[in-house]
Write an enzyme that holds these catalytic residues in place. Sequence first.
Site, PDB file in Angstrom:
ATOM      1  N   VAL A  12      84.439  50.459  19.214  1.00 23.79           N
ATOM      2  CA  VAL A  12      83.210  50.799  19.933  1.00 23.79           C
ATOM      3  C   VAL A  12      83.188  52.288  20.263  1.00 23.79           C
ATOM      4  O   VAL A  12      82.177  52.972  20.044  1.00 23.79           O
ATOM      5  CB  VAL A  12      83.076  49.959  21.217  1.00 23.79           C
TER       6      VAL A  12
ATOM      7  N   GLY B 217      94.074  55.827  29.589  1.00 25.21           N
ATOM      8  CA  GLY B 217      93.674  57.081  30.214  1.00 25.21           C
ATOM      9  C   GLY B 217      92.297  57.045  30.829  1.00 25.21           C
ATOM     10  O   GLY B 217      91.815  58.074  31.332  1.00 25.21           O
TER      11      GLY B 217
ATOM     12  N   ASN C  32      95.136  45.088  27.320  1.00 24.55           N
ATOM     13  CA  ASN C  32      95.926  46.228  26.860  1.00 24.55           C
ATOM     14  C   ASN C  32      96.520  47.026  28.012  1.00 24.55           C
ATOM     15  O   ASN C  32      97.709  47.255  28.077  1.00 24.55           O
ATOM     16  CB  ASN C  32      95.080  47.157  25.994  1.00 24.55           C
TER      17      ASN C  32
ATOM     18  N   GLU D  11      92.211  62.028  24.594  1.00 22.47           N
ATOM     19  CA  GLU D  11      93.578  61.597  24.330  1.00 22.47           C
ATOM     20  C   GLU D  11      93.786  61.230  22.869  1.00 22.47           C
ATOM     21  O   GLU D  11      94.777  61.595  22.266  1.00 22.47           O
ATOM     22  CB  GLU D  11      93.958  60.434  25.244  1.00 22.47           C
TER      23      GLU D  11
ATOM     24  N   VAL E 179      89.709  54.549  23.120  1.00 28.97           N
ATOM     25  CA  VAL E 179      90.274  54.033  21.884  1.00 28.97           C
ATOM     26  C   VAL E 179      89.466  52.847  21.376  1.00 28.97           C
ATOM     27  O   VAL E 179      88.925  52.072  22.158  1.00 28.97           O
ATOM     28  CB  VAL E 179      91.732  53.574  22.122  1.00 28.97           C
TER      29      VAL E 179
END
Length: 514
Positions: free
Chosen positions: A276, A391, A387, A297, A273
């Site tokens: 980058v 995954g 965070n 994901e 996510v």
Amino acid sequence: MIDIKDRICDVVAGKVMSAEAAAEFVKDGDNLGVSGFTPSGYPKAVPLALAEKGKKTPFKVNVWTGASVGPEIDQAMVEAGIIDRRLPYQTNGTMRKAINAGKVKYADIHLSHMAQMVRYGFMAGRPTGPDVAIVEVCKINDLGNGMVGLIPTTSMGNSSSYVAGAKKVIVEVNTTQPVGLEGMHDSYIPLDPPNRQPIPITAPEDRIGTTYIPCEVEKIVAVVPCDRPDIVRPLGEIDDDAKHMGANLVNFLKNEVKEGRLPKNLLPLQSGVGSVANAVINGLVNSDFEDLTVYTEVIQDGMFDLIDAGKLRVASGTALTPSPECQKKFYENVDFYKKYLLLRPQEISNSPEVARRIGVIAMNTAIEVDIYGNVNSTHVCGTKLMNGVGGSGDFARNGYLTVFFTNSLAKGGAISSVVPFCSHIDHATLDVDVIVSERGVADLRGLSPKEKAPIIIDQIANPKYQPWLYDYFKRACEACGNSQTPHILGEAFKCYEVFAATGTMESMVEGLEK
């Protein structure tokens, strides 16, 4: 009240009510299983009603999600003081501060593990699932025999398992989500041991479940109209460092093809996510690679760009996480894009079994790496959660090829992203094949720790901090008698102490020459 008659079937029409009325079904101490993943497809109206309820009558709930969700949950409910425990992943600043202040208990969990851990009864002794499932849908269909089909919106997350295991289900019907999303989902729950069977996926495009989440009508206690859109986040500009990382990756992959280690259209791509990760995918948009596939994901802007460029055959994930501009483009062309997209429960999208079988190329970002190839994805200076692991661990250990990306510098050069010893390790060097920065590529496959260190320092670290890292490595080898993984334990974390005291690591280089 918002009109949802054309989105629901007759068997649930009598259960339509306000968010405030639905909130009364949630009791103090309940475990809430909610839809949503980075942050899309999450319930909005009922969480806001719960927050208002909590301001008047204090109570506490535990919130289980797919991954990160919007401010209606991770901000409003936190500010109301009603979240006791949160898992398995978050990205909201308010939630992060509450976790790091000890106000919210947080469990960081591999995303593929979450649904099965709930089913196993590992969460507060609940063998049958959450007390209440709150899920967002765009439509409810009558399946007959006392069953309905819930059509999810822009994410699957853990919704299938939460609905199946919950005692009560609250369904938010979101009118900002197009009904054209129907047909894009693939709901499937594996059996649990000792009855588990292989997940029958051998290619990213394989469908194995249903386009809806089945639910007993009698479990649904409320159907709530909602017209609040997903609060999606803009992605950062693709800066020069990100462009260099993307180019470095493409060149590396081209060589892998040349050496016969990858086919011409690569293997299924997984990308993490954020800006980058999205920039790295964008590098592939501008490459010569074609007929690409994605098994990941989150489906971000770069993957839509691959579709637009005619280079993507299919993208399988658990959530759509576009920028506002890309979201608008998707909504205006749902019928076109959904032919290329497939959303699954996250224990399937992130399945280690499937990742290993189909040979995923795992690509994720790191906060920092150390000279021996360990990766920290979650903590700043070893103590403050950023965070969560998300995954990345699901794919890193089980991919055909595992790549981590990091800028060589952080905080405008005040921090080196390459350190002697990571302050927190999420991915041991055993699970890291390749590290990429804007400076180069460190291919670590098959190397000993002492072979990895010079390559990481030379190819990944910034020249500003290289003298310090070379000096530490040399002295560590001497101090440890050239042992397998040399460290000066009393000095390994000194850079964090210096940063905490001065706001920079620059003094680590003083008096040293490369």
